[in-house]
Design a protein around this motif. Sequence first.
Motif, PDB file in Angstrom:
ATOM      1  N   VAL A  43      75.759 107.630  17.606  1.00 58.14           N
ATOM      2  CA  VAL A  43      74.580 108.393  16.887  1.00 58.14           C
ATOM      3  C   VAL A  43      74.521 109.894  17.396  1.00 58.14           C
ATOM      4  CG1 VAL A  43      72.285 108.437  16.599  1.00 58.14           C
ATOM      5  CG2 VAL A  43      73.311 106.425  15.960  1.00 58.14           C
ATOM      6  N   TYR A  82      75.616 108.162   9.353  1.00 59.23           N
ATOM      7  CA  TYR A  82      75.166 107.124   9.823  1.00 59.23           C
ATOM      8  C   TYR A  82      74.844 105.638   8.879  1.00 59.23           C
ATOM      9  CZ  TYR A  82      72.333 103.507  12.031  1.00 59.23           C
ATOM     10  OH  TYR A  82      71.952 102.089  12.552  1.00 59.23           O
ATOM     11  N   GLU A  83      74.265 106.266   7.643  1.00 58.07           N
ATOM     12  CA  GLU A  83      73.857 105.397   6.730  1.00 58.07           C
ATOM     13  C   GLU A  83      75.027 104.863   5.663  1.00 58.07           C
ATOM     14  OE1 GLU A  83      69.993 105.858   4.695  1.00 58.07           O
ATOM     15  OE2 GLU A  83      69.337 106.690   5.920  1.00 58.07           O
ATOM     16  N   ILE A 107      77.484 102.120   5.076  1.00 58.32           N
ATOM     17  CA  ILE A 107      77.753 100.824   5.677  1.00 58.32           C
ATOM     18  C   ILE A 107      79.387 100.566   5.962  1.00 58.32           C
ATOM     19  CG2 ILE A 107      77.850  98.361   5.095  1.00 58.32           C
ATOM     20  CD1 ILE A 107      75.065  98.607   3.731  1.00 58.32           C
ATOM     21  N   LYS A 123      65.438 107.399  16.446  1.00 57.86           N
ATOM     22  CA  LYS A 123      65.686 108.324  15.130  1.00 57.86           C
ATOM     23  C   LYS A 123      66.630 107.869  14.245  1.00 57.86           C
ATOM     24  CE  LYS A 123      69.662 110.801  17.547  1.00 57.86           C
ATOM     25  NZ  LYS A 123      69.389 111.337  18.808  1.00 57.86           N
ATOM     26  N   ILE A 124      67.125 106.678  14.480  1.00 56.04           N
ATOM     27  CA  ILE A 124      68.064 105.718  13.419  1.00 56.04           C
ATOM     28  C   ILE A 124      67.436 104.632  12.916  1.00 56.04           C
ATOM     29  CG2 ILE A 124      70.419 106.839  13.829  1.00 56.04           C
ATOM     30  CD1 ILE A 124      69.582 103.320  14.903  1.00 56.04           C
ATOM     31  N   ARG A 125      66.156 104.163  13.604  1.00 60.04           N
ATOM     32  CA  ARG A 125      65.567 102.962  13.425  1.00 60.04           C
ATOM     33  C   ARG A 125      65.249 102.789  11.850  1.00 60.04           C
ATOM     34  NH1 ARG A 125      67.290  99.328  15.807  1.00 60.04           N
ATOM     35  NH2 ARG A 125      68.611 100.248  17.655  1.00 60.04           N
ATOM     36  N   PRO A 130      66.566 104.819   9.023  1.00 61.07           N
ATOM     37  CA  PRO A 130      67.932 104.708   8.378  1.00 61.07           C
ATOM     38  C   PRO A 130      68.718 103.436   8.742  1.00 61.07           C
ATOM     39  CG  PRO A 130      67.821 107.216   9.875  1.00 61.07           C
ATOM     40  CD  PRO A 130      66.572 105.969  10.072  1.00 61.07           C
ATOM     41  N   ARG A 131      68.308 102.784   9.786  1.00 59.61           N
ATOM     42  CA  ARG A 131      68.877 101.493   9.897  1.00 59.61           C
ATOM     43  C   ARG A 131      68.530 100.403   9.114  1.00 59.61           C
ATOM     44  NH1 ARG A 131      72.225  98.542  12.568  1.00 59.61           N
ATOM     45  NH2 ARG A 131      71.875  96.373  13.145  1.00 59.61           N
ATOM     46  N   ALA A 165      67.087 101.259   6.193  1.00 58.59           N
ATOM     47  CA  ALA A 165      67.568 101.405   4.734  1.00 58.59           C
ATOM     48  C   ALA A 165      69.121 101.120   4.677  1.00 58.59           C
ATOM     49  CB  ALA A 165      67.935 103.054   4.763  1.00 58.59           C
ATOM     50  N   LYS A 166      69.651 101.029   5.750  1.00 63.21           N
ATOM     51  CA  LYS A 166      71.160 100.180   5.771  1.00 63.21           C
ATOM     52  C   LYS A 166      70.905  98.850   5.274  1.00 63.21           C
ATOM     53  CE  LYS A 166      74.942 101.341   8.251  1.00 63.21           C
ATOM     54  NZ  LYS A 166      75.635 101.786   9.471  1.00 63.21           N
ATOM     55  N   ALA A 207      70.131  98.587   1.846  1.00 63.97           N
ATOM     56  CA  ALA A 207      71.174  98.775   0.790  1.00 63.97           C
ATOM     57  C   ALA A 207      72.244  97.601   0.928  1.00 63.97           C
ATOM     58  CB  ALA A 207      72.087 100.074   1.500  1.00 63.97           C
ATOM     59  N   ALA A 208      72.373  96.878   1.890  1.00 61.28           N
ATOM     60  CA  ALA A 208      73.143  95.779   2.127  1.00 61.28           C
ATOM     61  C   ALA A 208      72.789  94.505   1.139  1.00 61.28           C
ATOM     62  CB  ALA A 208      73.214  95.414   3.570  1.00 61.28           C
ATOM     63  N   ARG A 255      60.094 107.315   3.069  1.00 58.87           N
ATOM     64  CA  ARG A 255      61.184 107.257   2.186  1.00 58.87           C
ATOM     65  C   ARG A 255      61.164 106.252   1.064  1.00 58.87           C
ATOM     66  NH1 ARG A 255      66.606 107.181   5.633  1.00 58.87           N
ATOM     67  NH2 ARG A 255      67.428 106.377   3.601  1.00 58.87           N
TER      68      ARG A 255
END
Lengths: 220, 310
Positions: A183, A195-196, A198, B172-174, B176-177, B179-180, B183-184, B210
Amino acid sequence: MIVGEQKPFDEIWAMVKEHKQITVFGCNTCVSVCHQGGNKEAEILASLLRMMASQEELDIVIEDSGIERQCEHLFFEKVNEKLQRSESVLSLACGIGVQFIAAKYPNLPVYPALNTTFLGDVQADGLFTEKCQACGDCLLGVTGGICPVSRCCKRILNGPCGGSTNGKCEISADIDCAWQLVVDRLEALGKLDEYEKIIPIKDWSKDRAGGPRSFKLEGF
Amino acid sequence: MEIRTASKLEKILKNGHMAVSSECGPPRSSDAKGIIEKAHLIKDHVDCINVTDNQTSVTRLCSLAACIHLKHEGLEPVLQMVVRDRNRIALQSDILGAASFGINNMLCLSGDHQSFGDHPSAQNVFDLDSIQLIQTSRYMRDEGKFLGGGDIEKPPNMFIGAAANPFADPFKIRVPRLAKKIAAGAEFIQTQCVYNLEKFEKWMEAVVERGLHEKVFIMPGITPMRSVAMAKYMAKSVPGMDVPKDVIARLSGVAKDKQADEGITIAVEAIERLKQIKGVAGFHIMAIEWEEKVPEIVERSGLYPRPIVD
């Protein structure tokens, strides 16, 4: 490069002490960088074994030798004769060198003096760290140049897991969280948006899971 | 909202009710009596019961078998599946097995590292990661196919969940994670235990910003503290756990024999405050080896009686 660590002396001694002659055989490339398996280390290990033999009043001839690389025929020319008349070899190479000798000299017992530990770099003087697991399908292009396969304890391709704390892995405060590094790198490269994406399910057939790997250069 | 599976949890959430789930750990025994008894203690106060999968890497009766026992008791289990111990062949096989017993919910997790458990010298698998397990289970359900491409004659029909830890790093990616995971294919989220309410609120704000709360049902995790010692242990030794100093101070401020009651009160107050947050769809109450307290927490939080859905 390949990093190895010498096995405990007692373990080495237990493997070889039955022999009347032992050639302690260094490999002066990868494992010499980490000061575990080079020709110099072979010399030191041979003297330790001689001392042990004398302490235990065993009559063993212990000689030291070595070559640049134990994984290639070319380098064996100058020691071929010596190895052929040896009763046993204690190899300080990685597991590749040990097996190369076993295949090259079918009747010669060969023992590993090292545990082959990982593929790594020289982080600082005397500090070697794992960086690659030779998975056969490199992902570094999408992970900012940080390998989650070798550096994440769960080899998570879409990390980090919920155990990442202050940049460290859940299993030890001495291990960097690989995904924190990914990251940070993506951010430094202005690519945090990536990062997003997959990372898809990996084809592990190119890894150890697919069986022993080889490749052949055409035209040789 | 379209109901896609036979999951009771899905029906409750999609009918707009605040859902309540809880969690039971299987025993280290071939006798399932322990988990059946625990489940009966809470069954009237929760909509579904997660069954943990060798949590903290300690070997136990398997999650799937324990779920089957609960199903036979007429309860609604959530099959927790970690990717630590099984490859894609075994995971897909277990999903089919679970579906064949009418288990309608699963939660996709990485799993704690084996070094925390009773077999630290075990190999770990991690053929898939948790996000890829979400993808796999959705693919099996929605496309009716195995990862290998073959058709599944009768696809599994499960409501698919995932975990989220708003308190792990990097913060900061919590979002976005999350969101991933959406998306999965994640349809519901159960979070790590929430003690740091401000940080959770901050995370939820970004989630709502978001619009992610419209794509997934988020159920904050609630674990009552039994003592100040437990709070200190969780603060210090549980990876990814955020226990603020004021929680420890509050527990320290009451007599030892009153700390458990105070822990329950803290949990009830947390639920009441979190209920007000936009995007919170329910609660996942994990009373670790203290299942008998779940009914009290649910009642005092105004989450009882549970809605009836068919």
